[in-house]
Design an enzyme around this catalytic site. Structure first.
Site, PDB file in Angstrom:
ATOM      1  N   HIS A  10      44.149  45.536  29.897  1.00 59.29           N
ATOM      2  CA  HIS A  10      43.190  46.569  29.528  1.00 59.29           C
ATOM      3  C   HIS A  10      43.797  47.522  28.500  1.00 59.29           C
ATOM      4  CE1 HIS A  10      40.656  50.250  30.664  1.00 59.29           C
ATOM      5  NE2 HIS A  10      39.847  49.401  30.066  1.00 59.29           N
ATOM      6  N   ARG A  11      43.158  47.636  27.336  1.00 61.19           N
ATOM      7  CA  ARG A  11      43.656  48.457  26.221  1.00 61.19           C
ATOM      8  C   ARG A  11      45.116  48.082  25.918  1.00 61.19           C
ATOM      9  NH1 ARG A  11      41.447  54.429  28.253  1.00 61.19           N
ATOM     10  NH2 ARG A  11      39.618  53.633  29.379  1.00 61.19           N
ATOM     11  N   GLU A  37      41.895  43.397  26.079  1.00 62.04           N
ATOM     12  CA  GLU A  37      40.697  44.192  25.798  1.00 62.04           C
ATOM     13  C   GLU A  37      41.106  45.413  24.990  1.00 62.04           C
ATOM     14  OE1 GLU A  37      37.645  47.420  26.937  1.00 62.04           O
ATOM     15  OE2 GLU A  37      39.824  47.468  26.998  1.00 62.04           O
ATOM     16  N   ASP A  39      39.258  48.861  22.380  1.00 62.72           N
ATOM     17  CA  ASP A  39      38.047  49.609  22.037  1.00 62.72           C
ATOM     18  C   ASP A  39      38.057  49.904  20.542  1.00 62.72           C
ATOM     19  OD1 ASP A  39      37.279  50.376  24.931  1.00 62.72           O
ATOM     20  OD2 ASP A  39      39.376  51.002  24.754  1.00 62.72           O
ATOM     21  N   HIS A  52      40.216  54.531  22.303  1.00 63.01           N
ATOM     22  CA  HIS A  52      39.179  54.557  23.329  1.00 63.01           C
ATOM     23  C   HIS A  52      38.172  55.678  23.118  1.00 63.01           C
ATOM     24  CE1 HIS A  52      37.356  55.690  27.201  1.00 63.01           C
ATOM     25  NE2 HIS A  52      37.251  54.381  27.345  1.00 63.01           N
ATOM     26  N   GLU A 104      35.668  45.761  22.581  1.00 67.23           N
ATOM     27  CA  GLU A 104      34.582  46.609  23.080  1.00 67.23           C
ATOM     28  C   GLU A 104      34.099  47.518  21.959  1.00 67.23           C
ATOM     29  OE1 GLU A 104      35.137  49.278  26.509  1.00 67.23           O
ATOM     30  OE2 GLU A 104      33.248  50.251  25.919  1.00 67.23           O
ATOM     31  N   LYS A 106      32.895  50.526  21.110  1.00 68.05           N
ATOM     32  CA  LYS A 106      32.805  51.826  21.770  1.00 68.05           C
ATOM     33  C   LYS A 106      32.018  52.788  20.880  1.00 68.05           C
ATOM     34  CE  LYS A 106      34.829  52.954  25.211  1.00 68.05           C
ATOM     35  NZ  LYS A 106      34.228  52.794  26.567  1.00 68.05           N
ATOM     36  N   ASP A 224      44.963  47.389  33.849  1.00 70.73           N
ATOM     37  CA  ASP A 224      45.998  48.155  33.144  1.00 70.73           C
ATOM     38  C   ASP A 224      47.382  47.551  33.407  1.00 70.73           C
ATOM     39  OD1 ASP A 224      44.055  50.002  32.378  1.00 70.73           O
ATOM     40  OD2 ASP A 224      44.476  51.362  34.050  1.00 70.73           O
TER      41      ASP A 224
HETATM   42  O1  G3P Z   1      35.835  46.850  28.833  1.00 68.10           O
HETATM   43  C1  G3P Z   1      36.122  47.281  30.124  1.00 68.10           C
HETATM   44  C2  G3P Z   1      36.405  48.752  30.190  1.00 68.10           C
HETATM   45  O2  G3P Z   1      37.365  49.055  29.239  1.00 68.10           O
HETATM   46  C3  G3P Z   1      35.188  49.613  29.984  1.00 68.10           C
HETATM   47  O3  G3P Z   1      35.405  50.955  30.223  1.00 68.10           O
HETATM   48  O4  G3P Z   1      35.891  53.277  29.614  1.00 68.10           O
HETATM   49  O5  G3P Z   1      37.757  51.711  29.986  1.00 68.10           O
HETATM   50  O6  G3P Z   1      36.333  51.512  27.962  1.00 68.10           O
HETATM   51  P1  G3P Z   1      36.396  51.898  29.401  1.00 68.10           P
HETATM   52 CA    CA Z   2      37.176  49.558  26.990  1.00 69.38          CA
END
Ligand code: G3P
Ligand code: CA
Length: 229
Positions: A10-11, A37, A39, A52, A104, A106, A224
């Site tokens: 994640h990120r 993943e 943003d 993000h 993503e 965003k 994460d």
């Molecule tokens: O893409 C999954 C997740 O990252 C979505 O929420 O706020 O972490 O971007 P957020």
């Molecule tokens: Ca995200």
């Protein structure tokens, strides 16, 4: 047969290195992830940058909206006093097809520029559509991608309702829904999969919840701490 679960950072690897930086992405790659993943936002000079928040305040030494600054202005800032804000292209160059990339959308107006970058990497750098999934909470951005590139794999993000995400997914021919893990039950995971959708869930960090999501048979876990998957 045990189903294979895609392990996605994640990120990057947010639990270890500042989120959405090249260094965080490298950390995730070091863990041998199946996917990463990130943003994206469109900045004032037209490039997609990886961050993000809509604003710079939390993660950088800048202030105000990301979309109001040019790339050269954004490149003068530091993330966590240490790292640079990367562009989407810099992220693609680092990943270089070593794993799947979940982009993503965003920020607003990110669809067209994302299609352009993805198509460029497919045409000139040996990537394929299967190396990507483009997700968003913003239905408008997903519809824009759907109308401009019918081959782009799409994922519908939700923190509200799995069945509503499925209903919207049908309208844009999405391949996946991306629900927050708190929405999931064994039944709604099966319901989504039986209608042809992959279930890619986030952000699953503790061991107990990771194991529970595995028993539900989700297709992807976004964490994460991708080394825990
Ligand atoms: O893409 C999954 C997740 O990252 C979505 O929420 O706020 O972490 O971007 P957020
Ligand atoms: Ca995200």
């Amino acid at each position: 047969m045990k189903n294979v679960i895609i392990k996605m950072g994640h990120r990057g690897a947010k639990g270890y290195v500042a989120e959405n930086t090249i260094e965080s992405i490298k950390k995730a790659l070091d863990f041998g992830v199946d996917g990463i993943e990130i943003d994206v936002h469109l900045c004032a000079s037209g490039e997609l940058v990886v961050l993000h928040d809509f604003t710079l305040d939390r993660m950088t030494n800048g202030t105000g909206e990301v979309s109001k600054l040019s790339l050269s202005e954004l490149k003068q800032l530091k993330v966590n006093n240490e790292f640079l804000i990367p562009t989407l292209e810099e992220v693609l160059d680092i990943i270089d097809k070593k794993c799947l990339l979940n982009i993503e959308l965003k920020g607003r107006n990110t669809a067209a520029a994302t299609c352009e970058v993805v198509q460029k990497y497919i045409k000139t750098k040996g990537w394929s559509y299967q190396d990507f999934v483009v997700s968003s909470f913003q239905h408008h951005e997903l519809e824009d991608v759907f109308h401009s590139d019918k081959n782009m794999p799409l994922g519908v993000l939700t923190k509200a309702n799995v069945d509503e995400a499925i209903e919207f997914a049908k309208t844009i021919n999405a391949v996946a829904i991306h629900p927050n893990f708190a929405l999931l039950t064994p039944e709604n995971v099966k319901r989504a999969q039986s209608q042809g959708y992959k279930v890619n869930t986030w952000t699953v960090n503790d061991h107990e919840t990771i194991e529970r999501m595995k028993t539900y048979g989700v297709d992807t876990i976004i964490s994460d701490f991708p080394d825990r998957l």
